[in-house]
Design a protein around this motif. Structure first.
Motif, mmCIF file in Angstrom:
data_model
loop_
_atom_site.group_PDB
_atom_site.id
_atom_site.type_symbol
_atom_site.label_atom_id
_atom_site.label_comp_id
_atom_site.label_asym_id
_atom_site.label_seq_id
_atom_site.Cartn_x
_atom_site.Cartn_y
_atom_site.Cartn_z
ATOM 1 N N GLY A 198 11.151 33.863 -9.915
ATOM 2 C CA GLY A 198 9.795 33.389 -9.636
ATOM 3 C C GLY A 198 9.300 32.354 -10.630
ATOM 4 O O GLY A 198 8.100 32.092 -10.720
ATOM 5 N N ILE A 199 10.226 31.734 -11.356
ATOM 6 C CA ILE A 199 9.859 30.631 -12.258
ATOM 7 C C ILE A 199 9.827 29.339 -11.436
ATOM 8 O O ILE A 199 10.785 29.045 -10.706
ATOM 9 N N ILE A 200 8.741 28.585 -11.573
ATOM 10 C CA ILE A 200 8.559 27.398 -10.735
ATOM 11 C C ILE A 200 9.539 26.283 -11.137
ATOM 12 O O ILE A 200 9.602 25.884 -12.305
ATOM 13 N N THR A 201 10.290 25.799 -10.134
ATOM 14 C CA THR A 201 11.255 24.723 -10.375
ATOM 15 C C THR A 201 10.834 23.429 -9.684
ATOM 16 O O THR A 201 11.398 22.377 -9.949
ATOM 17 N N TYR A 202 9.878 23.529 -8.764
ATOM 18 C CA TYR A 202 9.390 22.342 -8.049
ATOM 19 C C TYR A 202 7.988 22.612 -7.549
ATOM 20 O O TYR A 202 7.685 23.725 -7.084
ATOM 21 N N ALA A 203 7.124 21.605 -7.662
ATOM 22 C CA ALA A 203 5.783 21.680 -7.048
ATOM 23 C C ALA A 203 5.464 20.296 -6.511
ATOM 24 O O ALA A 203 5.654 19.294 -7.218
ATOM 25 N N GLU A 249 -1.942 18.820 5.470
ATOM 26 C CA GLU A 249 -1.239 18.859 4.167
ATOM 27 C C GLU A 249 -0.475 20.175 4.025
ATOM 28 O O GLU A 249 -0.891 21.203 4.539
ATOM 29 N N ILE A 250 0.598 20.124 3.253
ATOM 30 C CA ILE A 250 1.380 21.334 2.963
ATOM 31 C C ILE A 250 1.557 21.440 1.448
ATOM 32 O O ILE A 250 1.956 20.470 0.790
ATOM 33 N N ILE A 251 1.210 22.622 0.940
ATOM 34 C CA ILE A 251 1.411 22.888 -0.489
ATOM 35 C C ILE A 251 2.800 23.518 -0.632
ATOM 36 O O ILE A 251 3.070 24.559 -0.021
ATOM 37 N N VAL A 252 3.666 22.882 -1.398
ATOM 38 C CA VAL A 252 5.051 23.359 -1.507
ATOM 39 C C VAL A 252 5.385 23.694 -2.955
ATOM 40 O O VAL A 252 5.010 22.962 -3.876
ATOM 41 N N SER A 253 6.087 24.813 -3.138
ATOM 42 C CA SER A 253 6.718 25.058 -4.439
ATOM 43 C C SER A 253 8.035 25.767 -4.217
ATOM 44 O O SER A 253 8.263 26.382 -3.176
ATOM 45 N N LYS A 254 8.902 25.626 -5.223
ATOM 46 C CA LYS A 254 10.181 26.337 -5.206
ATOM 47 C C LYS A 254 10.297 27.102 -6.510
ATOM 48 O O LYS A 254 9.751 26.666 -7.540
ATOM 49 N N THR A 255 10.999 28.231 -6.460
ATOM 50 C CA THR A 255 11.210 29.007 -7.685
ATOM 51 C C THR A 255 12.677 29.385 -7.808
ATOM 52 O O THR A 255 13.437 29.320 -6.833
ATOM 53 N N ASP A 256 13.025 29.843 -9.022
ATOM 54 C CA ASP A 256 14.349 30.457 -9.194
ATOM 55 C C ASP A 256 14.244 31.920 -8.751
ATOM 56 O O ASP A 256 13.226 32.340 -8.195
ATOM 57 N N LEU A 282 5.940 23.226 -14.234
ATOM 58 C CA LEU A 282 7.385 23.480 -14.125
ATOM 59 C C LEU A 282 7.836 24.379 -15.269
ATOM 60 O O LEU A 282 7.422 24.206 -16.410
ATOM 61 N N GLY A 283 8.671 25.361 -14.925
ATOM 62 C CA GLY A 283 9.168 26.297 -15.933
ATOM 63 C C GLY A 283 8.255 27.490 -16.165
ATOM 64 O O GLY A 283 8.587 28.396 -16.921
ATOM 65 N N GLN A 284 7.095 27.488 -15.487
ATOM 66 C CA GLN A 284 6.156 28.606 -15.655
ATOM 67 C C GLN A 284 6.365 29.637 -14.542
ATOM 68 O O GLN A 284 6.761 29.286 -13.427
ATOM 69 N N PRO A 285 6.050 30.921 -14.821
ATOM 70 C CA PRO A 285 6.127 31.912 -13.745
ATOM 71 C C PRO A 285 5.062 31.645 -12.678
ATOM 72 O O PRO A 285 3.977 31.143 -13.007
ATOM 73 N N HIS A 286 5.371 31.966 -11.423
ATOM 74 C CA HIS A 286 4.441 31.651 -10.342
ATOM 75 C C HIS A 286 3.132 32.425 -10.437
ATOM 76 O O HIS A 286 2.119 32.059 -9.820
ATOM 77 N N ILE A 332 19.766 31.844 -3.852
ATOM 78 C CA ILE A 332 19.784 31.054 -5.088
ATOM 79 C C ILE A 332 18.377 30.669 -5.551
ATOM 80 O O ILE A 332 18.195 30.066 -6.599
ATOM 81 N N GLY A 333 17.371 31.026 -4.773
ATOM 82 C CA GLY A 333 16.001 30.721 -5.173
ATOM 83 C C GLY A 333 15.070 30.997 -4.003
ATOM 84 O O GLY A 333 15.501 31.548 -2.980
ATOM 85 N N TYR A 334 13.826 30.611 -4.171
ATOM 86 C CA TYR A 334 12.836 30.834 -3.116
ATOM 87 C C TYR A 334 11.995 29.586 -2.934
ATOM 88 O O TYR A 334 11.873 28.768 -3.847
ATOM 89 N N HIS A 335 11.376 29.504 -1.744
ATOM 90 C CA HIS A 335 10.692 28.300 -1.323
ATOM 91 C C HIS A 335 9.424 28.722 -0.580
ATOM 92 O O HIS A 335 9.488 29.581 0.288
ATOM 93 N N SER A 336 8.285 28.146 -0.942
ATOM 94 C CA SER A 336 7.045 28.484 -0.237
ATOM 95 C C SER A 336 6.360 27.226 0.278
ATOM 96 O O SER A 336 6.200 26.252 -0.465
ATOM 97 N N SER A 337 5.964 27.243 1.561
ATOM 98 C CA SER A 337 5.188 26.151 2.174
ATOM 99 C C SER A 337 3.892 26.760 2.668
ATOM 100 O O SER A 337 3.915 27.785 3.359
ATOM 101 N N ARG A 338 2.783 26.123 2.311
ATOM 102 C CA ARG A 338 1.485 26.728 2.631
ATOM 103 C C ARG A 338 0.575 25.752 3.340
ATOM 104 O O ARG A 338 0.458 24.599 2.932
ATOM 105 N N ARG A 339 -0.086 26.283 4.351
ATOM 106 C CA ARG A 339 -1.083 25.502 5.085
ATOM 107 C C ARG A 339 -2.442 26.126 4.868
ATOM 108 O O ARG A 339 -2.556 27.281 4.468
ATOM 109 N N VAL A 340 -3.471 25.349 5.187
ATOM 110 C CA VAL A 340 -4.830 25.863 5.053
ATOM 111 C C VAL A 340 -5.060 26.871 6.194
ATOM 112 O O VAL A 340 -4.727 26.594 7.344
#
Ligand code: FMN
Length: 174
Positions: free
Chosen positions: A29-34, A19-26, A50-54, A111-119
């Motif tokens: 660091g405001i979350i735009t996708y999870a 599994e991969i935990i994904v989020s994107k921010t503006d 969504l719309g909350q700070p990371h 234009i934003g940031y993107h994080s992908s996380r593995r265990v």
């Protein structure tokens, strides 16, 4: 919305190796996708996140200096790998090995940031946990958080230099 105070339970959660935990921010660091894995593991609905700070899922055991390194690296347009402990809505926690990158437009602006996380591997958590604890204690020993963070940051950098490693090499060596 004011950040709710969540008391850590000390209970660990995990997720599957595939599994991969994904989020994107503006840019701030405001979350735009999870993705659904993010929502399930952290225990939030999409509406709540969504719309909350990371820092909404920031765990109190995380040293500030690691986030300084993360933001300094991202703002230079570079990617970073980092071990992070995160806090769930109910106070449980989960460790991740995160790959965080800037996203660029067609002319190269960030234009934003993107994080992908593995265990992460258990061995890596066991090695990083005491280092984070030492950095956090150093930070907390200062009345002024910024001074504490800067001192811990220098400690982190000299710890890496003493091993002849950049931070990304260090995390891969764990
Ligand atoms: C794409 C992206 C993903 C992030 N993921 C996390 C995360 O999973 N957990 C976390 O605590 N901070 C994460 N951050 C960092 C937060 O924005 C924030 O800097 C950190 O939680 C420290 O919060 P504070 O500056 O309010 O102390 C992420 C930032 C970005 C840009």
């Amino acid at each position: 919305m004011k950040k709710p105070i969540i008391t850590p339970t000390g209970r660990e959660r995990s997720f599957a190796e595939d599994e991969i935990i994904v989020s994107k921010t503006d840019l701030k660091g405001i979350i735009t996708y999870a993705n659904p894995v993010f929502l399930r593991v952290a225990g939030y609905t999409e509406n709540e996140i969504l719309g909350q700070p990371h820092n909404m899922i920031r765990h109190p055991a995380m040293p500030r200096c690691v986030f300084k390194l993360l933001w300094d690296t991202l703002e230079q347009g570079e990617e970073i790998f980092a071990y992070v402990i995160n806090l769930c809505k109910n106070g449980d926690h989960y460790w991740v090995f995160a790959h965080v990158t800037p996203s660029f437009d067609e002319v190269g602006n960030i234009i934003g940031y993107h994080s992908s996380r593995r265990v992460p591997e258990r061995k890596a958590i066991e090695e990083i946990e005491p280092i984070y604890k030492m950095l956090k204690e150093k930070e907390d020993s200062y009345p002024n958080w910024r001074e504490g963070m800067n001192d811990a940051f220098e400690t982190l950098v000299s710890h890496l230099e003493s091993q002849g490693l950049r931070y990304d090499q260090f995390v891969f060596a764990l």
